[in-house]
Design a protein around this motif. Structure first.
Motif, PDB file in Angstrom:
ATOM      1  N   PHE A   1      41.743  18.345  17.408  1.00 53.73           N
ATOM      2  CA  PHE A   1      41.011  19.747  17.554  1.00 53.73           C
ATOM      3  C   PHE A   1      39.553  19.412  17.719  1.00 53.73           C
ATOM      4  O   PHE A   1      38.752  19.743  18.582  1.00 53.73           O
ATOM      5  N   LEU A   2      39.121  18.411  16.711  1.00 51.55           N
ATOM      6  CA  LEU A   2      37.638  18.177  16.513  1.00 51.55           C
ATOM      7  C   LEU A   2      37.349  17.398  17.843  1.00 51.55           C
ATOM      8  O   LEU A   2      36.091  17.255  18.328  1.00 51.55           O
ATOM      9  N   CYS A   3      38.130  16.347  18.349  1.00 49.60           N
ATOM     10  CA  CYS A   3      37.981  15.580  19.721  1.00 49.60           C
ATOM     11  C   CYS A   3      37.753  16.590  20.708  1.00 49.60           C
ATOM     12  O   CYS A   3      36.810  16.324  21.506  1.00 49.60           O
ATOM     13  N   PHE A   4      38.523  17.722  20.769  1.00 53.44           N
ATOM     14  CA  PHE A   4      38.367  18.591  21.909  1.00 53.44           C
ATOM     15  C   PHE A   4      36.995  19.349  21.651  1.00 53.44           C
ATOM     16  O   PHE A   4      36.320  19.488  22.794  1.00 53.44           O
ATOM     17  N   LEU A   5      36.707  19.776  20.576  1.00 51.18           N
ATOM     18  CA  LEU A   5      35.259  20.305  20.271  1.00 51.18           C
ATOM     19  C   LEU A   5      34.284  19.398  20.873  1.00 51.18           C
ATOM     20  O   LEU A   5      33.259  19.958  21.496  1.00 51.18           O
ATOM     21  N   GLU A   6      34.267  17.874  20.612  1.00 53.37           N
ATOM     22  CA  GLU A   6      33.426  16.863  20.946  1.00 53.37           C
ATOM     23  C   GLU A   6      33.054  16.853  22.338  1.00 53.37           C
ATOM     24  O   GLU A   6      32.089  16.939  22.909  1.00 53.37           O
ATOM     25  N   HIS A   7      34.283  17.111  22.995  1.00 51.92           N
ATOM     26  CA  HIS A   7      34.467  16.899  24.688  1.00 51.92           C
ATOM     27  C   HIS A   7      33.856  18.261  25.195  1.00 51.92           C
ATOM     28  O   HIS A   7      33.236  18.015  26.154  1.00 51.92           O
ATOM     29  N   LEU A   8      33.950  19.350  24.635  1.00 50.92           N
ATOM     30  CA  LEU A   8      33.589  20.530  25.059  1.00 50.92           C
ATOM     31  C   LEU A   8      32.071  20.808  24.971  1.00 50.92           C
ATOM     32  O   LEU A   8      31.574  21.156  25.945  1.00 50.92           O
ATOM     33  N   PHE A   9      31.346  20.142  23.955  1.00 51.82           N
ATOM     34  CA  PHE A   9      30.062  20.323  23.646  1.00 51.82           C
ATOM     35  C   PHE A   9      29.332  18.928  24.241  1.00 51.82           C
ATOM     36  O   PHE A   9      28.326  18.802  23.594  1.00 51.82           O
ATOM     37  N   GLN A  10      29.997  18.273  24.938  1.00 50.52           N
ATOM     38  CA  GLN A  10      29.511  17.011  25.524  1.00 50.52           C
ATOM     39  C   GLN A  10      28.245  17.154  26.220  1.00 50.52           C
ATOM     40  O   GLN A  10      27.956  18.022  27.159  1.00 50.52           O
ATOM     41  N   GLY A  11      27.034  16.594  25.819  1.00 51.61           N
ATOM     42  CA  GLY A  11      25.764  16.580  26.342  1.00 51.61           C
ATOM     43  C   GLY A  11      24.888  17.845  25.819  1.00 51.61           C
ATOM     44  O   GLY A  11      23.845  18.060  26.196  1.00 51.61           O
ATOM     45  N   ASN A  12      25.470  18.479  24.696  1.00 48.78           N
ATOM     46  CA  ASN A  12      24.757  19.377  24.085  1.00 48.78           C
ATOM     47  C   ASN A  12      24.956  19.339  22.516  1.00 48.78           C
ATOM     48  O   ASN A  12      25.659  20.016  21.969  1.00 48.78           O
ATOM     49  N   LYS A  13      24.462  18.255  22.233  1.00 50.70           N
ATOM     50  CA  LYS A  13      24.754  17.841  20.585  1.00 50.70           C
ATOM     51  C   LYS A  13      24.150  19.030  19.706  1.00 50.70           C
ATOM     52  O   LYS A  13      24.883  19.239  18.856  1.00 50.70           O
ATOM     53  N   LYS A  14      22.873  19.466  20.011  1.00 44.40           N
ATOM     54  CA  LYS A  14      22.463  20.280  19.303  1.00 44.40           C
ATOM     55  C   LYS A  14      23.217  21.607  18.924  1.00 44.40           C
ATOM     56  O   LYS A  14      23.483  21.886  17.871  1.00 44.40           O
ATOM     57  N   MET A  15      23.870  22.208  20.004  1.00 45.77           N
ATOM     58  CA  MET A  15      24.656  23.467  19.735  1.00 45.77           C
ATOM     59  C   MET A  15      25.996  23.010  19.309  1.00 45.77           C
ATOM     60  O   MET A  15      26.405  23.835  18.536  1.00 45.77           O
ATOM     61  N   PHE A  16      26.500  21.719  19.310  1.00 47.71           N
ATOM     62  CA  PHE A  16      27.748  21.335  18.706  1.00 47.71           C
ATOM     63  C   PHE A  16      27.419  21.404  17.181  1.00 47.71           C
ATOM     64  O   PHE A  16      28.146  21.884  16.410  1.00 47.71           O
ATOM     65  N   VAL A  17      26.194  20.806  16.917  1.00 50.19           N
ATOM     66  CA  VAL A  17      26.000  20.881  15.298  1.00 50.19           C
ATOM     67  C   VAL A  17      25.836  21.843  14.902  1.00 50.19           C
ATOM     68  O   VAL A  17      26.380  22.356  13.519  1.00 50.19           O
ATOM     69  N   ALA A  18      25.152  23.003  15.717  1.00 47.29           N
ATOM     70  CA  ALA A  18      25.015  24.368  14.843  1.00 47.29           C
ATOM     71  C   ALA A  18      26.030  25.284  14.903  1.00 47.29           C
ATOM     72  O   ALA A  18      26.202  25.786  13.977  1.00 47.29           O
ATOM     73  N   LEU A  19      26.717  25.115  15.835  1.00 48.59           N
ATOM     74  CA  LEU A  19      28.008  25.988  16.067  1.00 48.59           C
ATOM     75  C   LEU A  19      29.042  25.787  15.102  1.00 48.59           C
ATOM     76  O   LEU A  19      30.099  26.540  14.740  1.00 48.59           O
ATOM     77  N   ASN A  20      29.379  24.343  14.944  1.00 49.64           N
ATOM     78  CA  ASN A  20      30.429  23.843  14.268  1.00 49.64           C
ATOM     79  C   ASN A  20      30.506  23.267  12.849  1.00 49.64           C
ATOM     80  O   ASN A  20      31.416  23.182  12.373  1.00 49.64           O
ATOM     81  N   SER A  21      29.301  23.164  12.409  1.00 50.34           N
ATOM     82  CA  SER A  21      29.250  22.172  11.018  1.00 50.34           C
ATOM     83  C   SER A  21      29.441  23.334  10.187  1.00 50.34           C
ATOM     84  O   SER A  21      30.264  22.525   9.279  1.00 50.34           O
TER      85      SER A  21
END
Length: 308
Positions: free
Chosen positions: A246-266
């Motif tokens: 599931f976490l790998c899926f999230l990382e793939h989904l937010f690929q290229g948008n690391k700031k949003m990945f950190v903000a929305l999932n941390s």
């Protein structure tokens, strides 16, 4: 900006009306993290102050309620103590009246009659010391309210998650059996069995002192423990792999948008230490966040994205 402020006021009112301190964090923490990532510290600090205002207000209300409840319980204990004293005094009076013989009706010349004097003191064991207990709320360590809050939050973050995991390992399967799928409502319905929620069923094992006081609650635990409670070690391993995928899926989904990945999932990822993955997805708003990212990821440009 007007819409943002309106939604901010609405979210604060909603979190306050639900009387849950964590709700305001669920709503604002992703935005606060994003502001920190974008180095907009003044805006982040403002939202932190808003969150603290809601949390402190809820703590003040809860503290006042606890104090009133403690006073009421002490008054009830005092009334009960008085009733016990009155009852024991009546028993003393009955013993006195039964053991005393009126001299006018007794003849001391008769060898069969013995004059018994009324005892001046109560017999031993009739009157017992009545102790009015000091009622203290669970979690109250006797310090001032702010200190209790700091200690309670620290313990909740640093100690309780690990304590619950070890508690579940100690109880399952020594005291309660593996559920073999009955811990999942869908599988239990398919099997035609009763659904068991160990989060509430194990509460008496892990919080016996609270249960004695008539309290009910849940003992939430890390997501992977649900797999262990159903299928043992194989379920534990399967749960760990499923969370990893599931976490790998999230990382793939937010690929290229690391700031949003950190903000929305941390913050949701942090909550996995004391919550179930499905619960966080369905009731914590995490799934809606992911769906919105899937639908609008092309419109989100990290370089142009700004916050109020």
């Amino acid at each position: 900006k007007k819409l943002f402020y309106f939604l901010l006021i609405l979210s604060c009112f909603y979190a306050f009306s639900m009387m849950q301190k964590s709700y305001i964090l669920n709503l604002l923490m992703p935005l606060i993290i994003l502001l920190f990532v974008k180095k907009e510290f003044i805006k982040a600090g403002t939202l932190i102050l808003v969150s603290l205002t809601v949390i402190i207000s809820l703590i003040a209300i809860a503290t006042e309620y606890k104090e009133k409840t403690a006073i009421l319980e002490r008054e009830q204990a005092a009334i009960l103590a008085k009733e016990i004293l009155l009852k024991e005094q009546q028993e003393i009076d009955n013993i006195k009246s039964e053991s005393a013989i009126v001299p006018e009706q007794a003849s001391t010349d008769s060898p069969d009659v013995v004059v018994v004097e009324t005892p001046k003191e109560a017999p031993k064991g009739v009157v017992s010391d009545v102790v009015i207990p000091v009622i203290r709320e669970p979690g109250d360590m006797g310090y001032s309210a702010p200190v209790n809050v700091v200690i309670g939050i620290t313990k909740r973050i640093m100690v309780v998650p690990g304590e619950m995991v070890s508690g579940w390992f100690d109880i399952i399967p020594e005291h309660v059996p593996y559920l073999y799928g009955d811990g999942y409502s869908l599988i239990a319905k398919i099997k035609g069995n009763k659904f068991h929620d160990y989060s509430s069923e194990l509460y008496p094992f892990l919080r016996p002192s609270f249960v004695k006081r008539g309290l009910k609650g849940t003992v939430n635990v890390a997501s992977f423990m649900r797999g262990y409670s159903n299928f043992g070690v194989p379920g534990l391993i399967l749960s760990c792999f499923s969370i990893s995928f599931f976490l790998c899926f999230l990382e793939h989904l937010f690929q290229g948008n690391k700031k949003m990945f950190v903000a929305l999932n941390s913050y949701p990822i942090l909550l996995l230490s004391s919550g179930n993955l499905l619960t966080l997805l369905l009731s914590g708003g995490w799934m809606i966040t992911i769906l919105m990212m899937i639908l609008f990821h092309k419109q989100i440009d990290e370089k142009r994205y700004s916050v109020t």
